[in-house]
Design an enzyme around this catalytic site. Structure first.
Site, PDB file in Angstrom:
ATOM      1  N   ARG A  81       0.836  -1.223   0.000  1.00 19.45           N
ATOM      2  CA  ARG A  81       0.000   0.000   0.000  1.00 19.45           C
ATOM      3  C   ARG A  81       0.864   1.264   0.000  1.00 19.45           C
ATOM      4  O   ARG A  81       0.546   2.253   0.678  1.00 19.45           O
ATOM      5  CB  ARG A  81      -0.941   0.035   1.211  1.00 19.45           C
ATOM      6  CG  ARG A  81      -1.814  -1.166   1.361  1.00 19.45           C
ATOM      7  CD  ARG A  81      -2.902  -1.271   0.319  1.00 19.45           C
ATOM      8  NE  ARG A  81      -3.665  -2.481   0.575  1.00 19.45           N
ATOM      9  CZ  ARG A  81      -3.402  -3.659   0.008  1.00 19.45           C
ATOM     10  NH1 ARG A  81      -2.444  -3.776  -0.900  1.00 19.45           N
ATOM     11  NH2 ARG A  81      -4.116  -4.715   0.300  1.00 19.45           N
ATOM     12  N   SER A 126     -11.368   0.780   3.609  1.00 15.92           N
ATOM     13  CA  SER A 126     -10.603   0.485   4.831  1.00 15.92           C
ATOM     14  C   SER A 126     -10.023   1.778   5.376  1.00 15.92           C
ATOM     15  O   SER A 126      -9.317   2.486   4.653  1.00 15.92           O
ATOM     16  CB  SER A 126      -9.450  -0.460   4.519  1.00 15.92           C
ATOM     17  OG  SER A 126      -9.940  -1.677   4.065  1.00 15.92           O
ATOM     18  N   GLU A 184      -5.466   5.061   6.469  1.00 16.69           N
ATOM     19  CA  GLU A 184      -5.140   4.916   5.053  1.00 16.69           C
ATOM     20  C   GLU A 184      -5.479   6.189   4.277  1.00 16.69           C
ATOM     21  O   GLU A 184      -4.685   6.649   3.446  1.00 16.69           O
ATOM     22  CB  GLU A 184      -5.889   3.711   4.482  1.00 16.69           C
ATOM     23  CG  GLU A 184      -5.165   3.045   3.341  1.00 16.69           C
ATOM     24  CD  GLU A 184      -5.752   1.689   3.008  1.00 16.69           C
ATOM     25  OE1 GLU A 184      -5.193   0.689   3.470  1.00 16.69           O
ATOM     26  OE2 GLU A 184      -6.753   1.643   2.278  1.00 16.69           O
TER      27      GLU A 184
HETATM   28  P1  NAP Z   1      -9.154  -9.981   4.878  1.00 15.91           P
HETATM   29  O1  NAP Z   1      -9.257 -10.772   3.628  1.00 15.91           O
HETATM   30  O2  NAP Z   1     -10.017 -10.316   6.047  1.00 15.91           O
HETATM   31  O3  NAP Z   1      -7.649  -9.966   5.342  1.00 15.91           O
HETATM   32  C1  NAP Z   1      -7.241  -9.304   6.537  1.00 15.91           C
HETATM   33  C2  NAP Z   1      -5.725  -9.257   6.566  1.00 15.91           C
HETATM   34  O4  NAP Z   1      -5.185 -10.567   6.450  1.00 15.91           O
HETATM   35  C3  NAP Z   1      -5.104  -8.462   5.438  1.00 15.91           C
HETATM   36  O5  NAP Z   1      -3.945  -7.863   5.964  1.00 15.91           O
HETATM   37  C4  NAP Z   1      -4.710  -9.491   4.419  1.00 15.91           C
HETATM   38  O6  NAP Z   1      -3.568  -9.129   3.698  1.00 15.91           O
HETATM   39  C5  NAP Z   1      -4.352 -10.652   5.296  1.00 15.91           C
HETATM   40  N1  NAP Z   1      -4.610 -11.943   4.640  1.00 15.91           N
HETATM   41  C6  NAP Z   1      -5.800 -12.602   4.592  1.00 15.91           C
HETATM   42  N2  NAP Z   1      -5.635 -13.763   3.962  1.00 15.91           N
HETATM   43  C7  NAP Z   1      -4.336 -13.849   3.585  1.00 15.91           C
HETATM   44  C8  NAP Z   1      -3.564 -14.807   2.889  1.00 15.91           C
HETATM   45  N3  NAP Z   1      -4.121 -15.967   2.444  1.00 15.91           N
HETATM   46  N4  NAP Z   1      -2.252 -14.547   2.669  1.00 15.91           N
HETATM   47  C9  NAP Z   1      -1.703 -13.399   3.120  1.00 15.91           C
HETATM   48  N5  NAP Z   1      -2.372 -12.447   3.774  1.00 15.91           N
HETATM   49  C10 NAP Z   1      -3.682 -12.665   4.010  1.00 15.91           C
HETATM   50  O7  NAP Z   1      -9.310  -8.432   4.563  1.00 15.91           O
HETATM   51  P2  NAP Z   1     -10.570  -7.527   4.214  1.00 15.91           P
HETATM   52  O8  NAP Z   1     -10.503  -6.349   5.095  1.00 15.91           O
HETATM   53  O9  NAP Z   1     -11.834  -8.322   4.100  1.00 15.91           O
HETATM   54  O10 NAP Z   1     -10.174  -7.043   2.734  1.00 15.91           O
HETATM   55  C11 NAP Z   1     -10.178  -7.944   1.635  1.00 15.91           C
HETATM   56  C12 NAP Z   1      -9.008  -7.635   0.726  1.00 15.91           C
HETATM   57  O11 NAP Z   1      -9.178  -6.328   0.182  1.00 15.91           O
HETATM   58  C13 NAP Z   1      -7.665  -7.635   1.449  1.00 15.91           C
HETATM   59  O12 NAP Z   1      -6.714  -8.173   0.586  1.00 15.91           O
HETATM   60  C14 NAP Z   1      -7.437  -6.167   1.715  1.00 15.91           C
HETATM   61  O13 NAP Z   1      -6.064  -5.843   1.842  1.00 15.91           O
HETATM   62  C15 NAP Z   1      -8.031  -5.570   0.462  1.00 15.91           C
HETATM   63  N6  NAP Z   1      -8.356  -4.152   0.590  1.00 15.91           N
HETATM   64  C16 NAP Z   1      -7.493  -3.260   0.024  1.00 15.91           C
HETATM   65  C17 NAP Z   1      -7.702  -1.914   0.105  1.00 15.91           C
HETATM   66  C18 NAP Z   1      -6.733  -0.963  -0.543  1.00 15.91           C
HETATM   67  O14 NAP Z   1      -5.962  -1.312  -1.413  1.00 15.91           O
HETATM   68  N7  NAP Z   1      -6.717   0.256  -0.124  1.00 15.91           N
HETATM   69  C19 NAP Z   1      -8.810  -1.437   0.778  1.00 15.91           C
HETATM   70  C20 NAP Z   1      -9.707  -2.368   1.342  1.00 15.91           C
HETATM   71  C21 NAP Z   1      -9.443  -3.730   1.253  1.00 15.91           C
HETATM   72  P3  NAP Z   1      -3.563  -8.098   2.445  1.00 15.91           P
HETATM   73  O15 NAP Z   1      -3.994  -6.784   2.974  1.00 15.91           O
HETATM   74  O16 NAP Z   1      -2.123  -8.123   2.021  1.00 15.91           O
HETATM   75  O17 NAP Z   1      -4.441  -8.661   1.408  1.00 15.91           O
END
Ligand code: NAP
Length: 345
Positions: free
Chosen positions: A168, A245, A341
């Site tokens: 990010r 987020s 963020e």
């Molecule tokens: P989530 O899938 O519940 O994941 C929560 C955290 O665990 C995140 O830090 C995610 O990493 C990590 N994670 C989950 N499964 C993983 C795996 N198999 N391997 C490695 N890391 C894992 O998160 P959520 O809040 O529902 O969001 C879904 C996805 O959307 C996530 O990837 C999140 O980062 C992304 N998202 C991105 C943005 C943005 O770019 N600004 C905003 C909102 C959500 P990661 O963050 O590295 O994926």
């Protein structure tokens, strides 16, 4: 700036209410609707105390009025630049909707962006924080971008190395360019490899595909599943104003991560290639008692604790007060620092 006549694409004293997805009140001294690089060159001669680049407004907290020049990016266009034996190369203007770009590439039969479906915001904003979701980030598909250096009045091309992507993060944040509006992304080029492989390892996505009985999903089916998961967990800004987020998932040292894992075995942790540990900010917020809880006219969303929502009529100061309360609660309970963020404007 006031001593010179304004170009016709610049307006003075503009209401910003509808321009950010958190729907916070505020006015800008000037707003430029930028639909070409030529207009950016014209702006270079205008002196303004502050400058800020706005895309879809999905990553900004308006603290009140903005006494400067806001650049509303509206550069349009998307095209297939080239195709070779290994990949498709596409380019899109900074003002294009990111999600519409993802859908367009998939409709054209070029897989590769499906995990990034439904991320709000514009194409130009995507590289700033190296958007990512469900195991894929922009950097994985990035080829190059063009950015206008407003001070020097010239267009630069930045390749992947020059963008210094990290979790990010990019050179735009590292150099503070996203805050001072000195370098404005005008277009982004992506490389979509023909050697496509599905990325379906994330639990939510895997469960959704499993539920749909899709053992070997294609890219469109993955995009559909991502859209369904996101729609279930994340509020639509049109009905519940929010900025996605609100906090980054913290990367902590192996030592702190190990300690947290011992004390809180349920804590979702993911070891990074550099040894640091990424922990789920949403889980920390929920455990600290803030999931679904309000402070005045703002709150942390009941279906996803990482999302801060405007319950109606809130001001930027209320958003920041809630952000501080959540940070304090998480710090007290876990000794972990949460970083917002969105940019505070
Ligand atoms: P989530 O899938 O519940 O994941 C929560 C955290 O665990 C995140 O830090 C995610 O990493 C990590 N994670 C989950 N499964 C993983 C795996 N198999 N391997 C490695 N890391 C894992 O998160 P959520 O809040 O529902 O969001 C879904 C996805 O959307 C996530 O990837 C999140 O980062 C992304 N998202 C991105 C943005 C943005 O770019 N600004 C905003 C909102 C959500 P990661 O963050 O590295 O994926």
């Amino acid at each position: 700036m006031r001593t010179q006549p304004l170009p016709d694409f610049v307006s003075a004293d503009v209401d910003l209410a509808g321009r950010t997805t958190l729907a916070l009140p505020g006015r800008a001294a000037y707003v430029a609707e930028v639909s070409s690089c030529r207009q950016l060159a014209q702006l270079a001669s205008l002196r303004s105390a502050r400058r800020f680049v706005l895309g879809g407004g999905s990553n900004v907290v308006l603290s009140g009025d903005f006494d400067g020049l806001l650049l509303q990016m509206a550069i349009a266009g998307r095209e297939l630049l080239a195709e070779d034996a290994d990949a498709w190369y596409v380019r899109a203007g900074a003002g294009e909707s990111w999600h519409q770009l993802v859908l367009w590439t998939l409709a054209c039969g070029w897989p590769g962006l499906e995990n990034l479906a439904l991320i709000p915001g514009t194409v130009g904003a995507a590289p700033i924080q190296n958007i990512g979701a469900y195991g894929l980030e922009l950097a994985d598909r990035f080829q190059s971008l063009e950015a206008f250096d407003v001070e020097r009045g010239r267009l630069l091309q930045l390749d992947r190395a020059a963008c210094r992507f990290a979790y990010r993060d990019s050179v735009f944040k590292q150099q503070g360019w996203h805050l001072d509006g000195s370098h404005v992304v005008t277009s982004v080029s992506l490389r979509l490899p023909k050697d496509w492989r599905p990325l379906t390892g994330y639990a939510d996505l895997a469960a959704e595909l499993d539920h749909r009985r899709l053992a070997r999903p294609d890219a469109l089916q993955i995009a559909d599943a991502v859209i369904a998961v996101r729609n279930r967990k994340l509020p639509d800004p049109a009905t519940v104003p929010n900025a996605g987020s609100f906090f980054q998932n913290p990367l902590v040292s192996a030592e702190l991560g190990g300690r947290l894992r011992r004390d809180f075995p349920e804590l979702p942790c993911h070891v990074q290639p550099d040894g640091r540990i990424k922990i789920a900010a949403g889980w920390l917020i929920e455990q600290a008692g803030w999931k679904g809880r309000d402070l005045g006219r703002v709150g942390m969303y009941e279906k996803q604790a990482l999302v801060l929502v405007n319950r109606g009529g809130a001001r930027g100061s209320e958003v920041m007060a809630l952000a501080r309360a959540v940070q304090d609660a998480v710090r007290q309970r876990f000794a972990v620092e949460l970083s917002p963020e969105p940019v505070l404007l």
